[in-house]
Design a protein around this motif. Structure first.
Motif, mmCIF file in Angstrom:
data_model
loop_
_atom_site.group_PDB
_atom_site.id
_atom_site.type_symbol
_atom_site.label_atom_id
_atom_site.label_comp_id
_atom_site.label_asym_id
_atom_site.label_seq_id
_atom_site.Cartn_x
_atom_site.Cartn_y
_atom_site.Cartn_z
ATOM 1 N N UNK A 15 0.792 -1.219 0.000
ATOM 2 C CA UNK A 15 0.000 0.000 0.000
ATOM 3 C C UNK A 15 0.821 1.263 0.000
ATOM 4 N N UNK A 16 2.101 1.133 0.227
ATOM 5 C CA UNK A 16 2.986 2.277 0.277
ATOM 6 C C UNK A 16 3.461 2.715 -1.094
ATOM 7 N N UNK A 17 4.347 3.700 -1.100
ATOM 8 C CA UNK A 17 4.857 4.278 -2.333
ATOM 9 C C UNK A 17 6.372 4.338 -2.331
ATOM 10 N N UNK A 18 6.910 4.375 -3.534
ATOM 11 C CA UNK A 18 8.340 4.471 -3.726
ATOM 12 C C UNK A 18 8.575 5.178 -5.053
ATOM 13 N N UNK A 64 0.602 -2.915 -13.747
ATOM 14 C CA UNK A 64 0.941 -1.716 -12.991
ATOM 15 C C UNK A 64 0.137 -0.499 -13.413
ATOM 16 N N UNK A 65 -0.658 -0.628 -14.450
ATOM 17 C CA UNK A 65 -1.438 0.493 -14.959
ATOM 18 C C UNK A 65 -2.362 1.044 -13.872
ATOM 19 N N UNK A 66 -2.342 2.359 -13.706
ATOM 20 C CA UNK A 66 -3.143 3.008 -12.690
ATOM 21 C C UNK A 66 -2.441 3.161 -11.362
ATOM 22 N N UNK A 67 -1.341 2.459 -11.179
ATOM 23 C CA UNK A 67 -0.589 2.532 -9.928
ATOM 24 C C UNK A 67 0.782 3.179 -10.108
#
Length: 126
Positions: A15-18, A64-67
């Protein structure tokens, strides 16, 4: 001829980001499609995302589309990959790649990539 250096990998919870960065050498950066690929242990290298010469066109793997969002800064010879809503299945070694000089084709996962970085590890825990 072209050297690519990735950075920004690390460990993150689901759920996190990088945000990954790839710094390129040379004077042909603006005439190369730039892409991101990844490879997990025991799996084939797979295409993740790519961006056209001026950043006007992007292409993403369905997974990965949308993310994920790919972007580039030609003045700084740098390409980025913003990764949001990360999942454990995103865990892999991520590679930056430079397409053939002056070459473009609408399906960016089908073009030749002539230069590759050493990669950076992304680990997503559940």
């Amino acid at each position: 001829q072209v050297q690519l250096v990735e950075s920004g990998g690390g460990l993150v919870q689901a759920g996190g980001s990088l945000r990954l960065s790839c710094a390129a050498s040379g004077r042909t950066f603006g005439n190369r499609v730039m892409g991101w690929f990844r490879q997990a242990p025991g799996k084939e290298r797979e295409f993740v995302a790519a961006i056209g010469w001026s950043g006007g066109r992007t292409y993403y793997a369905d997974s990965v589309k949308g993310r994920f969002t790919i972007s580039r800064d030609n003045a700084k010879n740098t390409v980025f990959l913003q990764m949001n809503s990360l999942k454990p299945e995103d865990t892999a070694f991520y590679y930056c790649a430079a397409g053939r000089n002056g070459y473009s084709y609408p399906l960016y996962d089908q073009i030749p990539y002539d230069y590759w970085g050493q990669g950076t590890q992304v680990t997503v825990s559940s």
